[in-house]
Design a protein around this motif. Sequence first.
Motif, PDB file in Angstrom:
ATOM      1  N   TYR A  44       0.832  -1.203   0.000  1.00 35.40           N
ATOM      2  CA  TYR A  44       0.000   0.000   0.000  1.00 35.40           C
ATOM      3  C   TYR A  44       0.868   1.255   0.000  1.00 35.40           C
ATOM      4  N   ARG A  45       1.961   1.239   0.740  1.00 32.45           N
ATOM      5  CA  ARG A  45       2.891   2.375   0.705  1.00 32.45           C
ATOM      6  C   ARG A  45       3.480   2.527  -0.687  1.00 32.45           C
ATOM      7  N   GLU A  46       3.772   1.410  -1.348  1.00 35.17           N
ATOM      8  CA  GLU A  46       4.278   1.473  -2.726  1.00 35.17           C
ATOM      9  C   GLU A  46       3.243   2.093  -3.655  1.00 35.17           C
ATOM     10  N   LEU A  47       1.981   1.733  -3.467  1.00 34.50           N
ATOM     11  CA  LEU A  47       0.919   2.345  -4.278  1.00 34.50           C
ATOM     12  C   LEU A  47       0.861   3.854  -4.060  1.00 34.50           C
ATOM     13  N   LEU A  48       1.043   4.276  -2.809  1.00 32.59           N
ATOM     14  CA  LEU A  48       0.967   5.709  -2.499  1.00 32.59           C
ATOM     15  C   LEU A  48       2.112   6.502  -3.113  1.00 32.59           C
ATOM     16  N   ALA A  64      -0.575  12.770   4.345  1.00 33.44           N
ATOM     17  CA  ALA A  64       0.562  13.510   3.791  1.00 33.44           C
ATOM     18  C   ALA A  64       0.463  13.636   2.276  1.00 33.44           C
ATOM     19  N   ARG A  65      -0.247  12.726   1.656  1.00 35.71           N
ATOM     20  CA  ARG A  65      -0.440  12.754   0.195  1.00 35.71           C
ATOM     21  C   ARG A  65      -1.738  13.489  -0.155  1.00 35.71           C
ATOM     22  N   ASN A  66      -2.199  14.355   0.742  1.00 37.63           N
ATOM     23  CA  ASN A  66      -3.440  15.106   0.561  1.00 37.63           C
ATOM     24  C   ASN A  66      -4.602  14.153   0.314  1.00 37.63           C
ATOM     25  N   GLY A  67      -4.742  13.174   1.203  1.00 38.90           N
ATOM     26  CA  GLY A  67      -5.753  12.155   1.003  1.00 38.90           C
ATOM     27  C   GLY A  67      -6.744  12.037   2.134  1.00 38.90           C
ATOM     28  N   ALA A  68      -7.676  11.128   1.925  1.00 41.23           N
ATOM     29  CA  ALA A  68      -8.711  10.840   2.913  1.00 41.23           C
ATOM     30  C   ALA A  68      -9.071   9.363   2.847  1.00 41.23           C
ATOM     31  N   LEU A  69      -9.606   8.873   3.942  1.00 44.95           N
ATOM     32  CA  LEU A  69     -10.129   7.513   4.008  1.00 44.95           C
ATOM     33  C   LEU A  69     -11.630   7.585   3.776  1.00 44.95           C
ATOM     34  N   LEU A  70     -12.132   6.792   2.842  1.00 38.79           N
ATOM     35  CA  LEU A  70     -13.572   6.718   2.601  1.00 38.79           C
ATOM     36  C   LEU A  70     -14.111   5.498   3.337  1.00 38.79           C
ATOM     37  N   GLN A  71     -14.939   5.739   4.321  1.00 44.43           N
ATOM     38  CA  GLN A  71     -15.553   4.667   5.095  1.00 44.43           C
ATOM     39  C   GLN A  71     -16.896   4.324   4.465  1.00 44.43           C
ATOM     40  N   LEU A  72     -16.973   3.138   3.861  1.00 47.28           N
ATOM     41  CA  LEU A  72     -18.236   2.692   3.297  1.00 47.28           C
ATOM     42  C   LEU A  72     -19.023   2.027   4.418  1.00 47.28           C
ATOM     43  N   ALA A  73     -20.229   2.487   4.619  1.00 43.78           N
ATOM     44  CA  ALA A  73     -21.063   1.953   5.702  1.00 43.78           C
ATOM     45  C   ALA A  73     -22.420   1.553   5.139  1.00 43.78           C
ATOM     46  N   ARG A  74     -22.928   0.448   5.641  1.00 38.42           N
ATOM     47  CA  ARG A  74     -24.267   0.001   5.236  1.00 38.42           C
ATOM     48  C   ARG A  74     -25.315   0.877   5.879  1.00 38.42           C
ATOM     49  N   SER A  75     -26.348   1.170   5.107  1.00 39.44           N
ATOM     50  CA  SER A  75     -27.490   1.832   5.716  1.00 39.44           C
ATOM     51  C   SER A  75     -28.407   0.724   6.224  1.00 39.44           C
ATOM     52  N   GLY A  76     -28.927   0.886   7.391  1.00 37.78           N
ATOM     53  CA  GLY A  76     -29.799  -0.141   7.960  1.00 37.78           C
ATOM     54  C   GLY A  76     -29.049  -1.108   8.848  1.00 37.78           C
ATOM     55  N   ARG A  77     -29.731  -2.162   9.217  1.00 37.37           N
ATOM     56  CA  ARG A  77     -29.202  -3.132  10.173  1.00 37.37           C
ATOM     57  C   ARG A  77     -28.386  -4.207   9.483  1.00 37.37           C
ATOM     58  N   ALA A 123      -2.279   5.683   7.663  1.00 36.30           N
ATOM     59  CA  ALA A 123      -3.226   6.802   7.640  1.00 36.30           C
ATOM     60  C   ALA A 123      -2.481   8.127   7.528  1.00 36.30           C
ATOM     61  N   GLU A 124      -1.364   8.260   8.242  1.00 36.88           N
ATOM     62  CA  GLU A 124      -0.576   9.488   8.156  1.00 36.88           C
ATOM     63  C   GLU A 124       0.020   9.658   6.756  1.00 36.88           C
ATOM     64  N   ALA A 125       0.420   8.558   6.129  1.00 35.65           N
ATOM     65  CA  ALA A 125       0.953   8.627   4.760  1.00 35.65           C
ATOM     66  C   ALA A 125      -0.137   9.069   3.788  1.00 35.65           C
ATOM     67  N   VAL A 126      -1.356   8.617   3.997  1.00 32.56           N
ATOM     68  CA  VAL A 126      -2.489   9.036   3.163  1.00 32.56           C
ATOM     69  C   VAL A 126      -2.724  10.534   3.349  1.00 32.56           C
TER      70      VAL A 126
END
Length: 180
Positions: free
Chosen positions: A54-58, A100-113, A95-98
């Motif tokens: 993942y660091r290599e991808l970044l 530093a690369r002007n990034g964000a984590l996208l949290q996909l969450a289910r709606s509902g139970r 997360a810090e590397a993301v």
Amino acid sequence: MRTLHEALAQCRTLVVEGPDGIGRGALLAEVARAGFAIRHSRGHLHHVDPTRPYRELLSAPGRLAVDGGIIHELVYGPLRRGHSRVTWIQALDFAEAVAARNGALLQLARSGRAADAESAEAAEAYARAFRTLAQHAPVVTVAMVGTADTSGPEGPGPPIRTPDTSTHQRARYVRKLTVR
């Protein structure tokens, strides 16, 4: 940044993470249309340093979206094997590397139970993980409508609903190192 559209406009890097079967195909297609190169993990995590691929991808130039795996391991490793192959220190460094690369984590969450006990446990574990990681990188929560991805990563998936505000805000974090 509080919505997916703000993240698409402001970020250079996005890491897409969410529970099994969430149906990320439509989201990845929207991210690609916004000019991001989509990269997927290349299979199993590296046995010595699971975050290395993942660091290599970044390190790649341009706008990049990584279909995650590190947070997935933090969540499902303990649920399925009793331990995670990714340490919290490795996840926080990633997360810090993301960030530093002007990034964000996208949290996909289910709606509902959740449909079953493992899904409910995974949802709670993802929420805890993203609360912790939000201290090191911006997190944008994307509520996904539907629960199954039958199309694969490139095809259409369930519709996406972006919340008006993120449930997590970025906190400033400064790591202090003591040199002796």
